[in-house]
Design a protein around this motif. Sequence first.
Motif, short mmCIF file in Angstrom:
data_model
loop_
_atom_site.label_atom_id
_atom_site.label_comp_id
_atom_site.label_asym_id
_atom_site.label_seq_id
_atom_site.Cartn_x
_atom_site.Cartn_y
_atom_site.Cartn_z
N PRO A 28 52.93 -13.96 56.87
CA PRO A 28 52.93 -13.73 58.32
C PRO A 28 54.19 -12.97 58.75
O PRO A 28 55.30 -13.34 58.37
CB PRO A 28 52.91 -15.16 58.89
CG PRO A 28 52.20 -15.96 57.83
CD PRO A 28 52.64 -15.36 56.52
N GLY A 385 42.76 -17.81 67.29
CA GLY A 385 43.29 -18.88 66.43
C GLY A 385 42.98 -18.63 64.97
O GLY A 385 43.80 -18.90 64.08
N ARG A 388 45.30 -16.07 63.71
CA ARG A 388 46.66 -16.62 63.60
C ARG A 388 46.83 -17.43 62.32
O ARG A 388 47.84 -17.33 61.65
CB ARG A 388 46.96 -17.47 64.84
CG ARG A 388 48.43 -17.66 65.12
CD ARG A 388 48.69 -18.14 66.54
NE ARG A 388 47.80 -19.21 66.95
CZ ARG A 388 46.92 -19.11 67.94
NH1 ARG A 388 46.81 -17.98 68.63
NH2 ARG A 388 46.16 -20.14 68.27
N GLU A 392 47.51 -13.18 61.07
CA GLU A 392 47.22 -12.05 61.96
C GLU A 392 46.87 -10.76 61.22
O GLU A 392 47.49 -9.71 61.43
CB GLU A 392 48.42 -11.77 62.89
CG GLU A 392 48.89 -12.93 63.73
CD GLU A 392 48.02 -13.16 64.97
OE1 GLU A 392 47.04 -12.42 65.15
OE2 GLU A 392 48.34 -14.10 65.74
#
Lengths: 444, 119
Positions: A28, A385, A388, A392
């Motif tokens: 991430p 969500g 995420r 992403e």
Amino acid sequence: MATPAYTGPFGKAQAERLLWRAGFGPRPGEAARLAKLGLDEAVRSLVRPGPEKLVGPEPKEDRGRPLAPVDAYGHDHLWWLDRMVRTSRPLVERMTLVWHDWFATSNAGVGSQRLMLQQNALLRRHALGSFRELLLALTVDPAMLLWLSGTENTRRSPNENYARELMELFTLGEGNGYTERDVREQARALTGWRYTWRRGAGAVDFRFDRERHDPGMKVIFGRRGTFDWRDACNLCLQHPRHPRFLVEKLWGAFVPVPPDEATRAELERLYRTDYRVRPVLEAILRHPALYTGPRMVKPPAVYLAGLLRGLGRGVDTASWVWLGGMAGQRLFYPPDVAGWDDGRWLDTATFRGRWAVANYALSPYSLSDRRGPTVPNDPEAIVAGALRVVGEPTIRPETRELLLRFARSSLAGARTGWKAKAYPPLVANAVRQLLVTSPDYQTC
Amino acid sequence: MRALALLLALAAAGALLGAAQGAPAPQRMQVTEDEWSLALSRQRLRPGIALIEVFNLGQDAHDLVLQRRAPGARAVRVPRLDYFQRRTIRVRLAAGTYALWCSLPRHRERGMSATLRVR
């Protein structure tokens, strides 16, 4: 003339592609950070990485015990998968995988996880270095000597196994500039390797034994000499068709369409100087074709390692071993000496494996109306969500729209009553699964 | 008194948990079977619990017997395994020398035996 470099925008999407092709996908935030460096610096950070740091939780098996890569079936696979997930030098690890496929050696024929892991360390040591040094080291690597009958190749009984693959698969390509006589003569040059069999320990003390070597005159590629195993390798490297073979095969590991003639010629020139792989890799990773060309299917090991990196999950279950096999890539067990068939990465059988991989990877993050955070009854929030939770990733607008449409239709009958609370987490779990099995996430 | 009992119970539970968390992982060894050999991934183990995985990479079926070379020592047997099958056994090893072999007819004579030292 230098190879062309990509000059378009180098944003998060391009950085993601680079990290997937030259590694195992971003953690991430990693793609955005890489994008800020710009293309040249981003590529440089991959081809000239610092010392390795393994970042993240230590690997373990299901009962929480540490891995035993030498002593337990499948732990070799888990050990390497962990390196892919936690490495700070993704291109080194990715090239280790490329060489494992290139010089495909299977423990099904070697029978020693210790020797396979030693070979793996050798591949990693030479990952971005000289192909000449790699070839010389691998030719007399114990696992390779066992796998392709190198230790059965003696002056009295030459074995052509390694000689044939040396030219067909490793340096020249099938039937490309050599004859059956060259195979036989190369086999003679490669004679002389043996080991000691120690009861209970197996093959140990691999060494060159002059008595087993055929010192006579050989004729290889039209050249005469009393060639030995080093000469066998060097003659292949000096063969005029070798640079093209290497460049096209290496290029194919990163770009799914062949290079244009000018690019290929320039990459050959870069390589021919001293057989170094790093400059060729650097040129490939900066090339426009990598950023503007068609997408590539992620190999199963890359797909899983990247999924775990995106999730922030370490290696914590031995299920990855059988799931890797189901998806078509059990590390240390390529199907044969030709390596894995990329054309099978997404067939009807292996796709089922990928679906199961995704399901197992996501299962610790599974949502429920009985525990964990409340999931809003909102399709937009559910899709956001899902993105995420896996870091992403960039997806196409049409894929996003499909996920939204699925979430909307699934929630349509759940506005009130018990369904209003029970459905959203179920839909969220399904959207996550659909996201990571979508074409956008299976390819890069 | 009741509070003390509760505290003692919590302390005991904590001690048990600590013991479980601090327990060393059992040592492991793999025995690879082939025609006609046994190869051990370790030549020596320490006394104590060990997980021994038997992995048949041969084309024929094989089994495995593990027995300490001591009077009255009990043999541990791993049943027949076909190609690519494996089985893990958990054994408590005492110091000494152990013999390992495949007990199928003539397999031991052909070379399927090995020695493990535990000390």
